[in-house]
Design a protein around this motif. Sequence first.
Motif, mmCIF file in Angstrom:
data_model
loop_
_atom_site.group_PDB
_atom_site.id
_atom_site.type_symbol
_atom_site.label_atom_id
_atom_site.label_comp_id
_atom_site.label_asym_id
_atom_site.label_seq_id
_atom_site.Cartn_x
_atom_site.Cartn_y
_atom_site.Cartn_z
ATOM 1 N N VAL A 118 7.660 -5.271 10.928
ATOM 2 C CA VAL A 118 8.637 -6.332 11.213
ATOM 3 C C VAL A 118 8.746 -7.273 10.015
ATOM 4 O O VAL A 118 9.855 -7.695 9.635
ATOM 5 C CB VAL A 118 8.228 -7.102 12.482
ATOM 6 C CG1 VAL A 118 9.113 -8.318 12.679
ATOM 7 C CG2 VAL A 118 8.319 -6.180 13.699
ATOM 8 N N SER A 119 7.619 -7.600 9.391
ATOM 9 C CA SER A 119 7.637 -8.492 8.231
ATOM 10 C C SER A 119 8.364 -7.846 7.059
ATOM 11 O O SER A 119 9.113 -8.520 6.332
ATOM 12 C CB SER A 119 6.207 -8.851 7.829
ATOM 13 O OG SER A 119 5.540 -9.516 8.886
ATOM 14 N N LEU A 120 8.155 -6.545 6.861
ATOM 15 C CA LEU A 120 8.852 -5.849 5.787
ATOM 16 C C LEU A 120 10.361 -5.846 6.026
ATOM 17 O O LEU A 120 11.149 -6.073 5.094
ATOM 18 C CB LEU A 120 8.330 -4.413 5.670
ATOM 19 C CG LEU A 120 8.958 -3.555 4.569
ATOM 20 C CD1 LEU A 120 8.704 -4.172 3.199
ATOM 21 C CD2 LEU A 120 8.403 -2.126 4.621
ATOM 22 N N PHE A 142 5.377 -12.060 3.630
ATOM 23 C CA PHE A 142 4.534 -11.553 2.544
ATOM 24 C C PHE A 142 3.077 -11.430 2.987
ATOM 25 O O PHE A 142 2.399 -10.459 2.630
ATOM 26 C CB PHE A 142 4.639 -12.465 1.320
ATOM 27 C CG PHE A 142 5.794 -12.147 0.421
ATOM 28 C CD1 PHE A 142 5.864 -10.933 -0.246
ATOM 29 C CD2 PHE A 142 6.822 -13.058 0.243
ATOM 30 C CE1 PHE A 142 6.919 -10.630 -1.073
ATOM 31 C CE2 PHE A 142 7.889 -12.758 -0.592
ATOM 32 C CZ PHE A 142 7.937 -11.543 -1.254
ATOM 33 N N PHE A 143 2.582 -12.399 3.751
ATOM 34 C CA PHE A 143 1.196 -12.336 4.199
ATOM 35 C C PHE A 143 0.969 -11.143 5.131
ATOM 36 O O PHE A 143 -0.025 -10.418 4.997
ATOM 37 C CB PHE A 143 0.806 -13.637 4.903
ATOM 38 C CG PHE A 143 0.409 -14.739 3.961
ATOM 39 C CD1 PHE A 143 -0.534 -14.523 2.975
ATOM 40 C CD2 PHE A 143 0.988 -15.998 4.062
ATOM 41 C CE1 PHE A 143 -0.900 -15.533 2.097
ATOM 42 C CE2 PHE A 143 0.638 -17.011 3.187
ATOM 43 C CZ PHE A 143 -0.312 -16.780 2.207
ATOM 44 N N PHE A 144 1.874 -10.909 6.058
ATOM 45 C CA PHE A 144 1.704 -9.792 6.991
ATOM 46 C C PHE A 144 1.863 -8.449 6.286
ATOM 47 O O PHE A 144 1.153 -7.488 6.598
ATOM 48 C CB PHE A 144 2.692 -9.908 8.148
ATOM 49 C CG PHE A 144 2.248 -10.852 9.228
ATOM 50 C CD1 PHE A 144 1.092 -10.606 9.955
ATOM 51 C CD2 PHE A 144 2.974 -12.004 9.528
ATOM 52 C CE1 PHE A 144 0.663 -11.472 10.947
ATOM 53 C CE2 PHE A 144 2.553 -12.875 10.510
ATOM 54 C CZ PHE A 144 1.403 -12.618 11.232
ATOM 55 N N VAL A 145 2.807 -8.362 5.341
ATOM 56 C CA VAL A 145 2.957 -7.119 4.577
ATOM 57 C C VAL A 145 1.703 -6.862 3.745
ATOM 58 O O VAL A 145 1.216 -5.732 3.655
ATOM 59 C CB VAL A 145 4.207 -7.181 3.685
ATOM 60 C CG1 VAL A 145 4.233 -6.005 2.707
ATOM 61 C CG2 VAL A 145 5.475 -7.148 4.535
ATOM 62 N N GLY A 146 1.161 -7.909 3.124
ATOM 63 C CA GLY A 146 -0.074 -7.752 2.364
ATOM 64 C C GLY A 146 -1.240 -7.313 3.229
ATOM 65 O O GLY A 146 -2.027 -6.442 2.839
ATOM 66 N N ASP A 147 -1.372 -7.903 4.415
ATOM 67 C CA ASP A 147 -2.436 -7.491 5.330
ATOM 68 C C ASP A 147 -2.249 -6.041 5.765
ATOM 69 O O ASP A 147 -3.226 -5.280 5.888
ATOM 70 C CB ASP A 147 -2.454 -8.405 6.557
ATOM 71 C CG ASP A 147 -3.047 -9.769 6.243
ATOM 72 O OD1 ASP A 147 -3.767 -9.868 5.227
ATOM 73 O OD2 ASP A 147 -2.781 -10.728 6.981
ATOM 74 N N GLY A 148 -0.988 -5.640 6.019
ATOM 75 C CA GLY A 148 -0.724 -4.262 6.404
ATOM 76 C C GLY A 148 -1.071 -3.285 5.302
ATOM 77 O O GLY A 148 -1.653 -2.214 5.560
ATOM 78 N N LEU A 149 -0.740 -3.629 4.056
ATOM 79 C CA LEU A 149 -1.098 -2.766 2.935
ATOM 80 C C LEU A 149 -2.611 -2.681 2.760
ATOM 81 O O LEU A 149 -3.155 -1.619 2.468
ATOM 82 C CB LEU A 149 -0.456 -3.292 1.650
ATOM 83 C CG LEU A 149 1.036 -3.017 1.451
ATOM 84 C CD1 LEU A 149 1.531 -3.709 0.192
ATOM 85 C CD2 LEU A 149 1.304 -1.522 1.379
ATOM 86 N N ARG A 150 -3.287 -3.810 2.924
ATOM 87 C CA ARG A 150 -4.742 -3.807 2.786
ATOM 88 C C ARG A 150 -5.387 -2.912 3.830
ATOM 89 O O ARG A 150 -6.294 -2.131 3.526
ATOM 90 C CB ARG A 150 -5.272 -5.235 2.916
ATOM 91 C CG ARG A 150 -6.786 -5.351 2.740
ATOM 92 C CD ARG A 150 -7.227 -6.778 2.974
ATOM 93 N NE ARG A 150 -6.845 -7.219 4.315
ATOM 94 C CZ ARG A 150 -6.848 -8.489 4.704
ATOM 95 N NH1 ARG A 150 -7.177 -9.433 3.851
ATOM 96 N NH2 ARG A 150 -6.497 -8.823 5.932
ATOM 97 N N ASP A 151 -4.927 -2.994 5.070
ATOM 98 C CA ASP A 151 -5.489 -2.138 6.114
ATOM 99 C C ASP A 151 -5.149 -0.666 5.879
ATOM 100 O O ASP A 151 -5.959 0.215 6.166
ATOM 101 C CB ASP A 151 -4.947 -2.566 7.480
ATOM 102 C CG ASP A 151 -5.405 -3.963 7.878
ATOM 103 O OD1 ASP A 151 -6.414 -4.430 7.300
ATOM 104 O OD2 ASP A 151 -4.761 -4.594 8.727
ATOM 105 N N ALA A 152 -3.950 -0.391 5.365
ATOM 106 C CA ALA A 152 -3.541 0.997 5.146
ATOM 107 C C ALA A 152 -4.280 1.626 3.977
ATOM 108 O O ALA A 152 -4.563 2.828 3.992
ATOM 109 C CB ALA A 152 -2.040 1.058 4.904
#
Length: 313
Positions: free
Chosen positions: A46-48, A297-307
């Motif tokens: 959703v953030s992306l 940006f924060f949620f996309v960054g967290d998603g990338l970190r988890d992925a």
Amino acid sequence: MLTDRRIGNLAHPAPAPIEEASAPEKGRSLWMDAARRFRRNRAALVSLAMLILIVLFTFVGPLLARWDIETIDWTVVGSVLTKGMPSFETGHYFGTDEVGRDLYSRVIQGTQVSLTVGIVGSVIAVIVGTFYGAVAGYFGGRLDSVMMRFVDILYSIPYMFILILLLIIFGRSFIMLFVGIGLISWLGMARVVRGQTMALKNREFVEAAIAGGAKPLTVVFRHIVPNLLGVVAVYATLLIPEMILLESFISFLGLGVQEPNTSLGALISEGAQTMQYGTIWQLAFPLIFFVLLLFSFFFVGDGLRDALDPKDR
């Protein structure tokens, strides 16, 4: 004779038909696996999507604007509270500011400026920090100690004071703002890359490259840095909102982007000063875009970190 033939057939049965070999299953790369995990993260998706919409708005929005950022609507000057409200009839979709300028066009430009500062700041951090940290981590020893002590010294300097001093001495411009942000934005990236490089430099593929006669800098940039792309991408995504916050704070103090240009921080500062007059839209619209950008940006960054987290592979 028939009996002998039957016995022979039983002794040597006809070979069974050969089954066609099934095609081997296609393997998934680490990036494909990370993309699959990222798609499972609804908040990141959703953030992306929100980020894409905001970026599209900065390109498509000016085509729908009926006023530019500098033109003053003299019909609302002195009566912004009643006539400067958001209205599709007058073409002021977000209303006007206290001097009668179209807030819709100014929010678009403010979003463009804030995005540019965030992205340019993160690009500087990625390029300088990755090079600096990879060299320090790979060579180690005395060179690593000297390079990292230099980073510690820069961290100890009151950065905000230096940035404000630079803007006052050399003038308030985009170039000086980018230079000031670039002076400090790469330090955290350098530390992260250095630690990852020290963990990778003793791996088998690095030793094989060294045994093959590869030069040290070739090993660093051809074999180690490509394996750091995941960590670098995550850190850069999380660094962009920090750059946007920094620029907004500087602009809020009146030391950032100058008129007639604007940024989200400058618009929020102007809106906060006029809240007492009931013109809430001057603060609400830039603040909404500012919050959406940061959270996305924060949620996309967290998603990338988890992925891309190796523990989840």
